[in-house]
Design an enzyme around this catalytic site. Structure first.
Site, PDB file in Angstrom:
ATOM      1  N   HIS A 308       0.849  -1.188   0.000  1.00 31.25           N
ATOM      2  CA  HIS A 308       0.000   0.000   0.000  1.00 31.25           C
ATOM      3  C   HIS A 308       0.880   1.232   0.000  1.00 31.25           C
ATOM      4  O   HIS A 308       1.943   1.251   0.642  1.00 31.25           O
ATOM      5  CB  HIS A 308      -0.919   0.009   1.231  1.00 31.25           C
ATOM      6  CG  HIS A 308      -2.060   0.971   1.132  1.00 31.25           C
ATOM      7  ND1 HIS A 308      -1.913   2.311   1.403  1.00 31.25           N
ATOM      8  CD2 HIS A 308      -3.361   0.783   0.790  1.00 31.25           C
ATOM      9  CE1 HIS A 308      -3.088   2.909   1.242  1.00 31.25           C
ATOM     10  NE2 HIS A 308      -3.976   2.014   0.868  1.00 31.25           N
ATOM     11  N   ASP A 366      -7.820  -4.197  -0.617  1.00 33.14           N
ATOM     12  CA  ASP A 366      -8.390  -4.368  -1.955  1.00 33.14           C
ATOM     13  C   ASP A 366      -8.360  -5.830  -2.400  1.00 33.14           C
ATOM     14  O   ASP A 366      -9.259  -6.298  -3.090  1.00 33.14           O
ATOM     15  CB  ASP A 366      -7.631  -3.505  -2.965  1.00 33.14           C
ATOM     16  CG  ASP A 366      -7.739  -2.027  -2.649  1.00 33.14           C
ATOM     17  OD1 ASP A 366      -8.872  -1.557  -2.466  1.00 33.14           O
ATOM     18  OD2 ASP A 366      -6.705  -1.344  -2.576  1.00 33.14           O
TER      19      ASP A 366
END
Length: 433
Positions: A308, A366
């Site tokens: 991330h 995600d």
């Protein structure tokens, strides 16, 4: 607040100035450069604003190095485990967890305003039947200002609150209608007896010809997805909402702008991209070959759904989503879906392979949310729509905070100009052949 004992000294072109340093409740100190141009005639250069605080906020705090995400000071893990989405909405918008009476009133305000004006249903008929649901969302949410113009005066606190409640209440209905239109099924109207997440699932998956019973485990999974995506500090779409709002635009237009920004694959489309990657791998037996290509710098193969930009450690939302994904798959008895098998093998490799561990390329939110949404039955084209639905409360809370901030001014970033210097116009006849 400014720290009277700390300042930064800047020497530029032989001139030295003192810049005040501000300290937040937690997190790094900030050098206040608000008067830099006035004092030096120079700007700062910061592409992407990665080292620039664009505002002061009390809503969300992230510590990417430690893997921390707080909503109004509360750890995301506690809110997802013990609370629900509407409670989180109240917290983000009003700043505190609701008392029982406040919760009852807020639930009623949201639940009994989930229907949209019937004329809005005709908007959908103007889109091609294969229109992307996000295109529909941008247009329909923007059009809300034409239907609810009694709550567009941003200078009226009561109108701001009504507009905020309307968006939190009606976005699930609009999102479900976008989905139904996308797949060619009739719209399903909201039902006040159901919870926020359960109501949304029913509007998406019920059909008139048979009764639909909401599975509580699936509704809880949907609720958690909403909580985990409700806000994430000053990301691209939130900054877009604030920038649009700084001009005095009505709240519906600001949220439509946020949805448009979220549509970008580098932002809200990340879970869709992660699922696309799993499709390209295709079979669990090909996972090792794929990982080998990822490690090869000359292959240009990107690993989606891992790591991330903000979290340099494990994404705290991913831990919750991992548990929720396994609960959903177990409840649905899904064992032979090739994509989910690929995801399982890739997850296992990422959590054990030194290459992933050393680079802290852990599965992020995600990766797991894409798996859950696919298992629930949503097509990938709906993934970003669900993200927008969840993020609406964060956007509207950030917008409200900006409007109420006395130091707020219209956004106007500067630039480093690298084009031609001043030059004179030449008539066409003198410009050569």
């Amino acid at each position: 607040m400014a720290d009277a004992e700390i300042s930064a000294t800047l020497t530029l072109s032989g001139k030295t100035i003192e810049l005040p340093v501000r300290s937040g409740t937690i997190g790094p100190d900030v050098v206040d450069i608000g008067k830099l141009y006035a004092q030096t005639g120079s700007f700062t250069y910061d592409p992407g604003f990665t080292s620039t605080a664009s505002c002061e906020s009390k809503i969300t705090y992230i510590d990417g190095d430690e893997g921390v995400l707080l909503y109004r000071g509360y750890p995301i893990e506690q809110l997802a485990e013990h609370g629900d989405f509407l409670e989180t909405c109240y917290l983000l918008y009003y700043g505190e967890l609701p008392t029982p009476s406040q919760r009852k009133e807020f639930d009623k305000n949201i639940t009994y305003h989930t229907m949209v004006h019937e004329q809005m249903t005709r908007f959908f008929q103007g889109f091609r039947r294969d229109a992307h649901p996000m295109a529909v969302m941008v247009e329909v949410v923007g059009a809300m200002s034409a239907f609810y113009h009694d709550s567009t005066d941003i200078n009226d606190p009561r109108q701001r609150e009504i507009a905020s409640h309307r968006m939190i209440a009606k976005l699930p209905t609009i999102a479900a209608m976008a989905y139904k239109y996308h797949i060619g099924q009739p719209f399903v109207y909201p039902q006040n007896s159901l919870s926020y997440a359960a109501n949304f699932l029913r509007m998406c998956f019920a059909v008139p010809c048979e009764e639909y019973v909401v599975n509580p485990i699936l509704a809880r999974a949907m609720d958690r997805i909403f909580i985990l995506h409700a806000d994430h500090e000053q990301n691209a779409s939130t900054s877009t909402v604030r920038l649009a709002g700084s001009s005095g635009a009505n709240p519906f237009a600001c949220i439509a702008a946020g949805i448009a920004c979220l549509w970008g694959p580098a932002h809200g489309g990340a879970n869709e991209a992660a699922l696309q990657m799993l499709k390209e791998i295709g079979d669990p037996s090909k996972v090792n070959d794929f990982i080998t290509k990822v490690k090869d710098k000359t292959s240009h193969i990107r690993l989606m759904g891992f790591g991330h930009r903000v979290y340099k450690n494990y994404d705290p939302r991913a831990k919750i989503m991992q548990k929720t994904a396994h609960e959903v798959l177990a409840e649905l008895g899904i064992k032979d879906d090739p994509l989910l098998e690929v995801a399982h093998e890739l997850e296992k490799a990422a959590l054990s392979d030194p290459y992933f561990i050393e680079r802290k390329l852990y599965p992020n939110v995600d990766f797991y949310s894409g798996i859950i949404l696919r298992a629930l039955g949503f097509p990938t084209s709906m993934f970003t729509v669900l993200f927008a639905l969840a993020r609406t409360v964060g956007w509207i809370s950030q917008w409200k905070e900006m409007i109420e901030d006395p130091s707020q001014k219209i956004g106007r970033p500067r630039q480093l100009y690298t084009g031609s210097p001043r030059r004179d116009y030449l008539p066409l006849s003198k410009r050569g052949k």
